[in-house]
Write an enzyme that holds these catalytic residues in place. Structure first.
Site, PDB file in Angstrom:
ATOM      1  N   THR A 163     -14.379  23.175  51.348  1.00 32.17           N
ATOM      2  CA  THR A 163     -12.906  22.219  51.224  1.00 32.17           C
ATOM      3  C   THR A 163     -13.327  20.837  50.563  1.00 32.17           C
ATOM      4  O   THR A 163     -14.480  20.274  50.966  1.00 32.17           O
ATOM      5  CB  THR A 163     -12.543  22.137  52.777  1.00 32.17           C
ATOM      6  OG1 THR A 163     -12.555  23.379  53.194  1.00 32.17           O
ATOM      7  CG2 THR A 163     -11.147  21.374  52.739  1.00 32.17           C
ATOM      8  N   PRO A 186     -18.398  20.100  45.738  1.00 29.95           N
ATOM      9  CA  PRO A 186     -16.980  20.266  45.648  1.00 29.95           C
ATOM     10  C   PRO A 186     -16.615  21.303  44.574  1.00 29.95           C
ATOM     11  O   PRO A 186     -15.519  21.303  44.060  1.00 29.95           O
ATOM     12  CB  PRO A 186     -16.803  18.638  44.813  1.00 29.95           C
ATOM     13  CG  PRO A 186     -18.057  18.351  44.419  1.00 29.95           C
ATOM     14  CD  PRO A 186     -19.025  18.981  45.268  1.00 29.95           C
ATOM     15  N   HIS A 221      -4.282  21.644  37.082  1.00 30.17           N
ATOM     16  CA  HIS A 221      -4.484  22.614  38.188  1.00 30.17           C
ATOM     17  C   HIS A 221      -3.132  22.942  38.696  1.00 30.17           C
ATOM     18  O   HIS A 221      -2.046  22.377  38.137  1.00 30.17           O
ATOM     19  CB  HIS A 221      -5.135  21.891  39.330  1.00 30.17           C
ATOM     20  CG  HIS A 221      -6.674  21.504  38.987  1.00 30.17           C
ATOM     21  ND1 HIS A 221      -7.162  20.654  38.253  1.00 30.17           N
ATOM     22  CD2 HIS A 221      -7.921  22.222  39.298  1.00 30.17           C
ATOM     23  CE1 HIS A 221      -8.320  20.498  38.076  1.00 30.17           C
ATOM     24  NE2 HIS A 221      -8.862  21.719  38.745  1.00 30.17           N
ATOM     25  N   LYS A 225      -1.988  21.013  44.085  1.00 27.44           N
ATOM     26  CA  LYS A 225      -3.218  20.266  44.144  1.00 27.44           C
ATOM     27  C   LYS A 225      -3.077  18.888  43.967  1.00 27.44           C
ATOM     28  O   LYS A 225      -2.533  18.491  42.699  1.00 27.44           O
ATOM     29  CB  LYS A 225      -4.233  21.020  43.276  1.00 27.44           C
ATOM     30  CG  LYS A 225      -5.675  19.979  43.334  1.00 27.44           C
ATOM     31  CD  LYS A 225      -6.746  20.563  42.191  1.00 27.44           C
ATOM     32  CE  LYS A 225      -7.957  19.673  42.079  1.00 27.44           C
ATOM     33  NZ  LYS A 225      -8.517  19.311  43.382  1.00 27.44           N
TER      34      LYS A 225
END
Length: 338
Positions: A163, A186, A221, A225
């Protein structure tokens, strides 16, 4: 990923087109040029990270217990499918919101019992008692990152944090203080991580090599997001070490599906799950440009990387290696990529 050196014979017109997203330009045509340009491919004769010989098989991975928190999310589902395919043992419990608590859901052909925030500690403790070799994978939501990590550390269970966002400084401090095994990254895509590692090595060995160059960055994205790409931030950090002046608020985030289709060139079926990145460098006199591009459709690359990280962490626990925070570069260097 594409690496190219382009030396135009005329003026490169890039910044205006980069800043303006109207029209119907495709991603690979956003940088428009006048005149011809020679475009030799830049190749590397050596990989920046020494490749270790891949083991013939990961003998201890079969049956490794894995608990996936956030299993109803898109990444959670992808990880479960990858885990089942790799022969890992999916523990049939998962953390959820209060609304989903006590529900049973089916993911990857497996029934999973959901537990809400008030039950997390007791459920995790009892699950860890039942499965002492357990590794937890977290693909929940940014708001839960720090609380979940604190709980994993309190129980002492090894975990892979996929996450993103949350308070990262606090996250690292919590894990470092507790001395548990963890992989925190990440970016779980193995090949993307290798690219970032190569960029970091270049930045360390050739600081200032791109001094005076201007940088333009686009990242696209899925619409939901909201935060800026962590991968873009890492690559930009490398360019800054290479001498490029660039502020993160200059990143052009594309979240509009119509622009993603018409300009970026994202396949329609992947609008809900993709990661396209483009970095464009221009010399001070605008006679030389470099482009770095990496595009990902779907989530399988991240799911496979997560499973590799899970197996890697289990091996660290088994070998009684140092209890610390590992990352995906550690996983790559270990040479255990399936």
């Amino acid at each position: 990923m594409a690496f190219s050196l382009k030396v135009p014979t005329n003026i490169i017109q890039g910044r205006e087109n980069f800043a303006s997203l109207n029209g119907h330009r495709r991603w690979d045509r956003v940088i428009s040029r006048k005149g011809r340009s020679a475009s030799p491919v830049v190749s590397m004769s050596r990989t920046p990270i020494q490749c270790l010989e891949k083991p013939s098989k990961v003998s201890h991975s079969t049956g490794l217990p894995i608990m996936v928190n956030g299993c109803t999310g898109k990444m959670g589902k992808a990880v479960i499918e990858a885990a089942v395919s790799a022969g890992l043992h999916l523990v049939p419990v998962s953390f959820s919101s209060s609304e989903e608590s006590q529900k049973t859901v089916q993911v990857g052909g497996k029934d999973i019992q959901m537990y809400g925030p008030s039950e997390r500690e007791s459920i995790l403790a009892s699950t860890f008692d039942e499965y002492p070799n357990l590794v937890v994978v977290d693909y929940t939501v940014p708001a839960a990152v720090n609380d979940n990590a604190e709980l994993y550390c309190k129980i002492g269970v090894p975990f892979v944090m996929g996450t993103t966002a949350g308070d990262r400084e606090l996250l690292y401090k919590t894990v470092e203080d507790s001395k548990v095994y963890a992989v925190i990254s990440p970016q779980m895509g193995k090949q993307v991580v290798a690219f970032i590692a190569a960029m970091e090595i270049m930045a360390e060995q050739f600081p200032g090599a791109f001094s005076g160059y201007s940088l333009q960055v686009m990242e696209s994205h899925q619409a939901f997001k909201l935060d800026t790409s962590g991968t873009a931030k890492e690559v930009i950090s490398c360019f800054q070490k290479l001498g490029v002046s660039f502020d993160l608020d200059e990143i052009q985030m594309i979240r509009d599906p119509e622009q993603q289709l018409e300009m970026v060139g994202v396949p329609e079926e992947h609008l809900s799950g993709h990661a396209f990145h483009l970095y464009h460098l221009t010399s001070p006199d605008q006679t030389v440009s470099f482009e770095f591009q990496h595009n990902v459709c779907g989530r399988s690359i991240y799911a496979e990387g997560t499973i590799d990280a899970t197996i890697f962490l289990a091996q660290k626990v088994r070998s009684k290696a140092e209890k610390r925070i590992y990352n995906m570069i550690d996983v790559l260097r270990e040479g255990n990529m399936r």
